[in-house]
Structures are given as structure tokens and as C-alpha cells.
Design an enzyme around this catalytic site. Structure first.
Site, PDB file in Angstrom:
ATOM      1  N   ASP A 109       0.851  -1.201   0.000  1.00 21.66           N
ATOM      2  CA  ASP A 109       0.000   0.000   0.000  1.00 21.66           C
ATOM      3  C   ASP A 109       0.879   1.242   0.000  1.00 21.66           C
ATOM      4  O   ASP A 109       1.563   1.531   0.979  1.00 21.66           O
ATOM      5  CB  ASP A 109      -0.880   0.005   1.258  1.00 21.66           C
ATOM      6  CG  ASP A 109      -1.781   1.236   1.302  1.00 21.66           C
ATOM      7  OD1 ASP A 109      -2.880   1.178   0.729  1.00 21.66           O
ATOM      8  OD2 ASP A 109      -1.373   2.258   1.897  1.00 21.66           O
ATOM      9  N   TYR A 134       3.165   9.696  -0.514  1.00 17.61           N
ATOM     10  CA  TYR A 134       4.268   9.103   0.258  1.00 17.61           C
ATOM     11  C   TYR A 134       5.632   9.333  -0.419  1.00 17.61           C
ATOM     12  O   TYR A 134       6.672   9.149   0.211  1.00 17.61           O
ATOM     13  CB  TYR A 134       4.068   7.592   0.480  1.00 17.61           C
ATOM     14  CG  TYR A 134       2.776   7.193   1.168  1.00 17.61           C
ATOM     15  CD1 TYR A 134       1.952   8.142   1.772  1.00 17.61           C
ATOM     16  CD2 TYR A 134       2.381   5.863   1.225  1.00 17.61           C
ATOM     17  CE1 TYR A 134       0.759   7.777   2.384  1.00 17.61           C
ATOM     18  CE2 TYR A 134       1.194   5.492   1.847  1.00 17.61           C
ATOM     19  CZ  TYR A 134       0.386   6.454   2.419  1.00 17.61           C
ATOM     20  OH  TYR A 134      -0.791   6.079   3.022  1.00 17.61           O
ATOM     21  N   LYS A 188      -2.777   6.002  -4.337  1.00 19.65           N
ATOM     22  CA  LYS A 188      -3.901   6.885  -3.993  1.00 19.65           C
ATOM     23  C   LYS A 188      -3.781   8.265  -4.640  1.00 19.65           C
ATOM     24  O   LYS A 188      -2.670   8.767  -4.830  1.00 19.65           O
ATOM     25  CB  LYS A 188      -3.980   7.064  -2.465  1.00 19.65           C
ATOM     26  CG  LYS A 188      -3.890   5.767  -1.681  1.00 19.65           C
ATOM     27  CD  LYS A 188      -4.077   5.939  -0.195  1.00 19.65           C
ATOM     28  CE  LYS A 188      -3.699   4.665   0.555  1.00 19.65           C
ATOM     29  NZ  LYS A 188      -2.275   4.531   0.864  1.00 19.65           N
ATOM     30  N   HIS A 211      -7.709   9.404  -1.673  1.00 22.12           N
ATOM     31  CA  HIS A 211      -7.015   9.398  -0.376  1.00 22.12           C
ATOM     32  C   HIS A 211      -7.852  10.051   0.732  1.00 22.12           C
ATOM     33  O   HIS A 211      -7.781   9.648   1.892  1.00 22.12           O
ATOM     34  CB  HIS A 211      -5.683  10.157  -0.531  1.00 22.12           C
ATOM     35  CG  HIS A 211      -4.598   9.714   0.388  1.00 22.12           C
ATOM     36  ND1 HIS A 211      -3.283   9.657   0.013  1.00 22.12           N
ATOM     37  CD2 HIS A 211      -4.611   9.310   1.678  1.00 22.12           C
ATOM     38  CE1 HIS A 211      -2.549   9.235   1.035  1.00 22.12           C
ATOM     39  NE2 HIS A 211      -3.339   9.021   2.052  1.00 22.12           N
TER      40      HIS A 211
HETATM   41  N1  LIG Z   1      -5.210   6.386   3.829  1.00 20.08           N
HETATM   42  C1  LIG Z   1      -4.638   7.093   4.791  1.00 20.08           C
HETATM   43  O1  LIG Z   1      -4.994   8.248   5.057  1.00 20.08           O
HETATM   44  C2  LIG Z   1      -3.547   6.445   5.598  1.00 20.08           C
HETATM   45  C3  LIG Z   1      -3.096   7.077   6.778  1.00 20.08           C
HETATM   46  C4  LIG Z   1      -2.092   6.433   7.517  1.00 20.08           C
HETATM   47  C5  LIG Z   1      -1.581   5.235   7.093  1.00 20.08           C
HETATM   48  N2  LIG Z   1      -2.024   4.655   5.925  1.00 20.08           N
HETATM   49  C6  LIG Z   1      -1.471   3.348   5.427  1.00 20.08           C
HETATM   50  O2  LIG Z   1      -1.476   2.406   6.498  1.00 20.08           O
HETATM   51  C7  LIG Z   1      -0.150   1.934   6.723  1.00 20.08           C
HETATM   52  C8  LIG Z   1       0.066   1.596   8.184  1.00 20.08           C
HETATM   53  O3  LIG Z   1      -0.229   2.691   9.012  1.00 20.08           O
HETATM   54  P1  LIG Z   1       0.910   3.591   9.727  1.00 20.08           P
HETATM   55  O4  LIG Z   1       2.151   3.568   8.922  1.00 20.08           O
HETATM   56  O5  LIG Z   1       0.280   4.918   9.973  1.00 20.08           O
HETATM   57  O6  LIG Z   1       1.122   2.951  11.142  1.00 20.08           O
HETATM   58  P2  LIG Z   1       1.181   1.494  11.823  1.00 20.08           P
HETATM   59  O7  LIG Z   1       1.312   0.426  10.816  1.00 20.08           O
HETATM   60  O8  LIG Z   1       0.028   1.474  12.762  1.00 20.08           O
HETATM   61  O9  LIG Z   1       2.494   1.621  12.710  1.00 20.08           O
HETATM   62  C9  LIG Z   1       3.761   1.812  12.156  1.00 20.08           C
HETATM   63  C10 LIG Z   1       4.728   2.097  13.287  1.00 20.08           C
HETATM   64  O10 LIG Z   1       4.845   0.941  14.132  1.00 20.08           O
HETATM   65  C11 LIG Z   1       6.202   0.494  14.147  1.00 20.08           C
HETATM   66  N3  LIG Z   1       6.152  -0.969  14.112  1.00 20.08           N
HETATM   67  C12 LIG Z   1       5.842  -1.769  13.074  1.00 20.08           C
HETATM   68  N4  LIG Z   1       5.824  -3.050  13.425  1.00 20.08           N
HETATM   69  C13 LIG Z   1       6.165  -3.099  14.726  1.00 20.08           C
HETATM   70  C14 LIG Z   1       6.328  -4.154  15.644  1.00 20.08           C
HETATM   71  N5  LIG Z   1       6.135  -5.422  15.291  1.00 20.08           N
HETATM   72  N6  LIG Z   1       6.702  -3.830  16.919  1.00 20.08           N
HETATM   73  C15 LIG Z   1       6.899  -2.555  17.286  1.00 20.08           C
HETATM   74  N7  LIG Z   1       6.738  -1.494  16.453  1.00 20.08           N
HETATM   75  C16 LIG Z   1       6.374  -1.770  15.175  1.00 20.08           C
HETATM   76  C17 LIG Z   1       6.853   1.080  12.915  1.00 20.08           C
HETATM   77  O11 LIG Z   1       8.217   1.304  13.105  1.00 20.08           O
HETATM   78  P3  LIG Z   1       9.356   0.577  12.188  1.00 20.08           P
HETATM   79  O12 LIG Z   1       9.102   0.977  10.773  1.00 20.08           O
HETATM   80  O13 LIG Z   1      10.626   1.124  12.739  1.00 20.08           O
HETATM   81  O14 LIG Z   1       9.202  -0.901  12.440  1.00 20.08           O
HETATM   82  C18 LIG Z   1       6.109   2.425  12.789  1.00 20.08           C
HETATM   83  O15 LIG Z   1       6.665   3.373  13.664  1.00 20.08           O
HETATM   84  C19 LIG Z   1       0.709   3.107   6.214  1.00 20.08           C
HETATM   85  O16 LIG Z   1       2.053   2.753   6.039  1.00 20.08           O
HETATM   86  C20 LIG Z   1      -0.028   3.474   4.966  1.00 20.08           C
HETATM   87  O17 LIG Z   1       0.270   2.551   3.936  1.00 20.08           O
HETATM   88  C21 LIG Z   1      -3.010   5.235   5.187  1.00 20.08           C
END
Ligand SMILES: NC(=O)c1ccc[n+]([C@@H]2O[C@H](COP(=O)([O-])OP(=O)(O)OC[C@H]3O[C@@H](n4cnc5c(N)ncnc54)[C@H](OP(=O)(O)O)[C@@H]3O)[C@@H](O)[C@H]2O)c1
Length: 278
Positions: free
Chosen positions: A52, A57, A82, A115
Site C-alpha cells: 500500500d 508518500y 492513492k 485518499h
Molecule cells: N489512507 C490514509 O490516510 C492512511 C493514513 C495512515 C496510514 N495509511 C497506510 O497504512 C499503513 C500503516 O499505518 P501507519 O504507517 O500509519 O502505522 P502502523 O502500521 O500502525 O504503525 C507503524 C509504526 O509501528 C512500528 N512498528 C511496526 N511493526 C512493529 C512491531 N512489530 N513492533 C513494534 N513497532 C512496530 C513502525 O516502526 P518501524 O518501521 O521502525 O518498524 C512504525 O513506527 C501506512 O504505512 C499506509 O500505507 C493510510
């Protein structure tokens, strides 16, 4: 459904008949260049088949390069990107899609999402996405950050039902009404920030649950989403954590503990808040 009945490459069937994996890698805030390319390659090696990304990004190019470098057949990998907020309107959306497709270096995109529900322009943009489907340039179209009222507006304006609504979703932001609305209308919910961006991984309640199942807090949060049959896209740029997040298909959270996790809800938003989008 328990995670034991799901595999890393298990698919959900979308309302247009297209199938996509229920589990993937998010790359928001994964730095463009080597960091993104490595993260995608680690994920593909670990068995992920769904990435994704988004124009916003700034790493579509690296995602595309990693997909090609992996030598995995293109049709086995599902790619989402997106439409960014400044690219709304019919013509701008068509051009933005083409820019994304070129950045990714792919002949087609699996899933293209709006988005954010940009006021006044979102329905024009949706018409562009309908054209992209007709032209075969993407396999499915959907939305992100749509609340029930945005979905109702879209459904009243178009006969094309979005296949996906990608929203923030975790036990700490358990959007039950939105999940039910989506289910009732054949829209697959997809959970972003399923790990609460890391903010809640040290919550003692979650840690207790994790030790009960001999899993990590992150794995419990991913398991909770999967057992709700919600598509889930945890982000990590670490090889170790990319593997850890995929090691979730060997345990089952009991119905009682699913309810306990549901009760963690505190309407926590770690990203933007679409209730402000009129
Ligand atoms: N459509 C939208 O508006 C929108 C908004 C936000 C996100 N998204 C999508 O959703 C995806 C995921 O959401 P997100 O990136 O916001 O946050 P997330 O997946 O909830 O959390 C990511 C964070 O958690 C850490 N992490 C990952 N695995 C871990 C584990 N096993 N143990 C401890 N820490 C861990 C990562 O650090 P490290 O990288 O250092 O492991 C990073 O700091 C995004 O990457 C994006 O593709 C979409």
C-alpha cells in the site's frame, strides 16, 4: 474466522469480483530510496503479496523497482496507490493517476483510492476513477477516510460502489458503525495505522493479552483486524518487524478476548480526522 484459517496470501473477494490479499505492507513514512526498496523486498521475501503506497508518500518509484527486482510475477502482487488531495477534479485525477502509474513503472494498478474526501471535488474525481476502470488501467477503485455520510453521498451519486474504504481502525479506534455500514453495502473495510503508529504498543492491557497468547502486542492488533475480516496493512521498515508482523497465522484470539479488545476503544486517531471533512 480466526487467523488460523487465514494465510499470508489469503484473499478477500471485492464487490467487483476482483480478489486482493487481506494482509499487506504499508509504506507511509518509509523513506524514498533504499529504505522503501528494502522494506518491499523484505516483505515480498517474507510472503507478503500486497503493498500500500500513495502519491503523497513519495516512494511509488521505489515500490515499483522492488516489485520488478523481486522477479515475482506481476499478477501475483497487488499494488494500491492513492489520489492526493491537490489532484482532485476529473482531468487532474486522470493526470495524477498516469503520473502514479509511470512512477510505479507498472502497466496497471490493482487498486486506486481517493485518499481523502475533498469537499466539492470528490464526486468529479470518482468519475475519473470510473473511467480508469473502463479503460482497464486499474482493476478496482475505492476510497479512503470516508465516513458514513461521505459514503452515502457517493452511493447516491454513482452506481459504482467503492470496493474498499481504507480508514484508521484498531481496537483503540473501533469504528463499529462504519464497519457495519460498509459490510451492509458490500464495501470491504481496510485498516490503516493498525498498530496505532506504535503509540499503544506498550499499553499494559494489550501487553497482558499478548503474553496470554505468547505473541507480541503488534501481532495481537493485526490478529484482531484479521479476525474481523478487515484488510490490514501494518507498516515497518525493519526486516525483523516485517517478519514479526507476518507471523500471525498460527494463533486464534478467543471470542471473549476479541470482545475485551473491542472494549479498548477510546476513539484514538493517530492520523488525520475525517469527521472534519465536510
Ligand atoms: N489512507 C490514509 O490516510 C492512511 C493514513 C495512515 C496510514 N495509511 C497506510 O497504512 C499503513 C500503516 O499505518 P501507519 O504507517 O500509519 O502505522 P502502523 O502500521 O500502525 O504503525 C507503524 C509504526 O509501528 C512500528 N512498528 C511496526 N511493526 C512493529 C512491531 N512489530 N513492533 C513494534 N513497532 C512496530 C513502525 O516502526 P518501524 O518501521 O521502525 O518498524 C512504525 O513506527 C501506512 O504505512 C499506509 O500505507 C493510510
Amino acid at each position: 474466522m480466526t487467523t488460523k484459517e487465514i494465510r499470508i496470501d489469503s484473499k478477500v473477494k471485492l464487490n467487483n469480483g476482483v480478489q486482493m490479499p487481506i494482509f499487506g505492507l504499508g509504506v507511509y513514512q518509509t523513506r524514498s530510496g533504499k529504505e522503501t526498496k528494502d522494506a518491499v523486498l523484505y516483505a515480498l521475501e517474507a510472503g507478503y503479496r500486497f503493498i500500500d503506497t500513495a502519491a503523497m508518500y513519495g516512494n511509488e518509484k521505489d515500490v515499483g523497482e522492488a516489485v520488478r527486482e523481486s522477479n515475482i510475477p506481476r499478477e501475483e502482487i497487488s499494488i494500491t496507490t492513492k489520489l492526493w488531495n491537490t489532484d482532485h477534479g476529473y482531468d487532474k485525477a486522470m493526470a495524477a493517476f498516469e503520473d502514479s502509474r509511470k512512477e510505479l513503472g507498472l502497466s496497471y494498478i490493482d487498486l486506486y483510492l481517493i485518499h481523502w474526501p475533498v469537499e466539492g471535488l470528490r464526486n468529479e474525481s470518482w468519475k475519473a476513477l470510473e473511467t480508469l476502470i473502463k479503460e482497464g488501467k486499474c482493476r478496482a477503485i475505492g476510497v479512503s477516510n470516508y465516513m458514513i455520510r461521505h459514503l452515502e453521498e457517493l452511493l447516491n451519486n454513482s452506481s459504482t460502489i467503492p470496493v474498499i474504504n481504507q480508514v484508521e481502525f484498531s481496537p483503540y479506534l473501533y469504528q463499529k458503525d462504519l464497519l457495519e455500514f460498509c459490510r451492509n453495502h458490500g464495501i470491504q473495510l481496510e485498516a490503516y495505522s493498525p498498530l496505532t503508529k506504535g503509540y499503544k504498543l506498550h499499553d499494559p492491557k494489550l501487553a497482558n493479552m499478548a503474553s496470554k497468547y505468547s505473541k507480541s502486542p503488534a501481532q495481537i492488533l493485526i490478529g484482531w483486524a484479521l479476525q474481523k475480516e478487515v484488510v490490514v496493512i501494518p507498516k515497518s521498515s525493519s526486516k525483523e518487524r516485517i517478519h514479526e508482523n507476518a507471523d500471525v497465522f498460527d494463533f486464534a484470539i478467543s471470542p471473549e478476548d476479541m470482545k475485551v479488545l473491542d472494549s479498548f476503544n477510546e476513539d484514538l486517531r493517530t492520523s488525520w480526522d475525517p469527521s472534519t471533512a465536510t
